[in-house]
Design an enzyme around this catalytic site. Structure first.
Site, mmCIF file in Angstrom:
data_model
loop_
_atom_site.group_PDB
_atom_site.id
_atom_site.type_symbol
_atom_site.label_atom_id
_atom_site.label_comp_id
_atom_site.label_asym_id
_atom_site.label_seq_id
_atom_site.Cartn_x
_atom_site.Cartn_y
_atom_site.Cartn_z
ATOM 1 C CB THR A 28 -6.746 -3.246 -4.660
ATOM 2 O OG1 THR A 28 -6.184 -2.271 -5.535
ATOM 3 C CG2 THR A 28 -6.085 -4.583 -4.906
ATOM 4 C CG HIS A 178 -4.504 4.549 -9.979
ATOM 5 N ND1 HIS A 178 -4.226 5.597 -9.126
ATOM 6 C CD2 HIS A 178 -4.648 3.443 -9.189
ATOM 7 C CE1 HIS A 178 -4.195 5.154 -7.877
ATOM 8 N NE2 HIS A 178 -4.458 3.854 -7.893
ATOM 9 C CG ASN A 181 -3.374 6.122 -3.786
ATOM 10 O OD1 ASN A 181 -3.461 7.248 -3.300
ATOM 11 N ND2 ASN A 181 -4.409 5.310 -3.865
ATOM 12 C CE1 TYR A 183 0.360 0.921 -6.347
ATOM 13 C CE2 TYR A 183 -1.509 2.405 -6.133
ATOM 14 C CZ TYR A 183 -0.817 1.285 -5.721
ATOM 15 O OH TYR A 183 -1.291 0.522 -4.683
ATOM 16 C CG ASN A 238 2.657 2.476 -2.657
ATOM 17 O OD1 ASN A 238 2.999 1.485 -2.012
ATOM 18 N ND2 ASN A 238 1.697 2.433 -3.570
#
Length: 369
Positions: A28, A178, A181, A183, A238
């Protein structure tokens, strides 16, 4: 060093001829502006790093609901797809393939990202603990997300499919899902964050169902060997980490093996932290259940990457932070040149060319000196 230089050797990725086994990891970088439009500055950034054998873009949101990070790019409008086309053409002009990473932030978002103040969505109403988020209205604590209704999930699966269609029309060579992590897809996989009692929760088979449906929806757009998946079995980013992580991720990798995917991209390194719920999972474990190409990632050096490939743990190695300040990372590996000093972290998401496209290549440094 092993002396074999396997990291810099060519690799055939299901017919895609990679000039080396170095992968630009998805990172990112927040240069798409408030409209989330890929642009010429981003094209310059990716073009600078096109000596990699394969480039994987930064995480790219599949819908407005998927947003959760300031000024990251999207792939849910035609204007965004048109912007990505410029980037793809820049990379292809330098004889490199590029995959688009498809992203839904899930609970790692905030109501400030919604024009109507809608809560972020998740498998269960469990918030991220011990962290804050930078929203369009400033830095705030995470809130409790809304658990998705069962009948809402097919709509998100369709969002992935439509994003994949736009990526194909924009000229990408493939897409990466993805599912890492913390998400959305990762939170469905992991028992820590998935407490559902419907067909998407409970057993590992049910927790895998959402990712399975996304993969199968993308197969309507792309051949299997142009679809990759990213997993993070060891990570705490996260607020992740589940007691049954080993059982979960070996099951997921084994099921994904049946599709003939382009690759499985594993954050096996511990540079992002480790949940310490057992011995960390290494690539060798995944090699036993996934027989396609494996990409290792997170904290690798040239030496450890070479070793992983020599021992057949990995086929490719993705580099992230070294690529930020070294656009010519592959050339530096090949020539034994030293790396630039690491970039300042405050410049990673600076919204401008500073800390993004302004790092010198080694040859220019040598000429000036």
């Amino acid at each position: 060093m092993t002396g074999k230089n396997l990291l810099l050797s060519p690799f055939d990725l299901h017919g895609l001829k990679l000039k080396n086994r170095v992968v630009l990891a998805p990172m990112t970088r927040s240069r798409a502006g408030v409209e989330r439009l890929p642009n010429k500055l981003m094209a310059k950034y990716y073009g600078q790093r096109a000596s990699a054998g394969l480039l994987i873009t930064e995480a790219t949101v599949i819908s407005e609901q998927a947003n959760g990070w300031n000024q990251t790019p999207g792939i849910y409008t035609q204007a965004q797809a048109d912007g990505w086309r410029i980037i793809v053409e820049e990379v292809h002009a330098k004889q490199a393939p590029i995959f688009l990473q498809l992203w839904h932030c899930g609970r790692a978002s905030h109501s400030d990202f919604s024009e109507t103040g809608q809560l972020p969505v998740a498998p269960s109403a469990i918030k991220i603990e011990g962290d804050t988020i930078h929203t369009p209205k400033g830095k705030k604590p995470y809130g409790v997300p809304r658990a998705l209704e069962t009948d809402e999930i097919p709509k998100i699966v369709l969002d992935y499919q439509r994003a994949a269609e736009r990526a194909k029309k924009a000229g990408f060579d493939g897409v990466e899902i993805h599912s890492a992590n913390g998400y959305l897809l990762d939170t469905f996989l992991q028992s820590k964050t998935n407490k559902r009692t419907d067909i998407y929760g409970g057993s590992v088979e049910n927790r895998f169902r959402f990712l399975k449906e996304v993969v199968e929806s993308l197969l309507k757009v792309w051949p299997a060997n142009r679809i990759g998946v990213r997993l993070a079995p060891n990570g705490i980013y996260n607020d992740m980490g589940s007691p049954d992580f080993r059982e979960t991720f070996l099951y997921v990798a084994g099921k994904l093996n049946g599709y003939g995917l382009a690759y499985l991209h594993i954050l096996d390194g511990l540079a992002f932290g480790f949940h310490e719920l057992g011995q960390p999972m290494r690539l060798a474990e995944f090699r036993s259940v996934f027989h396609g190409p494996l990409i290792g990632n997170c904290g690798y050096t040239q030496e450890t990457a070479e070793e992983a490939i020599e021992k057949n743990y990995a086929d490719l190695i993705a580099f992230a932070r070294p690529f930020i300040s070294n656009p010519d990372l592959v050339e530096r590996f090949a020539k034994g040149w030293p790396l630039n000093p690491p970039a300042n972290m405050e410049d990673w998401y600076a919204y401008t060319e500073k800390g993004y496209t302004d790092f010198p290549v080694y040859e220019s440094v040598k000429v000036r000196s």
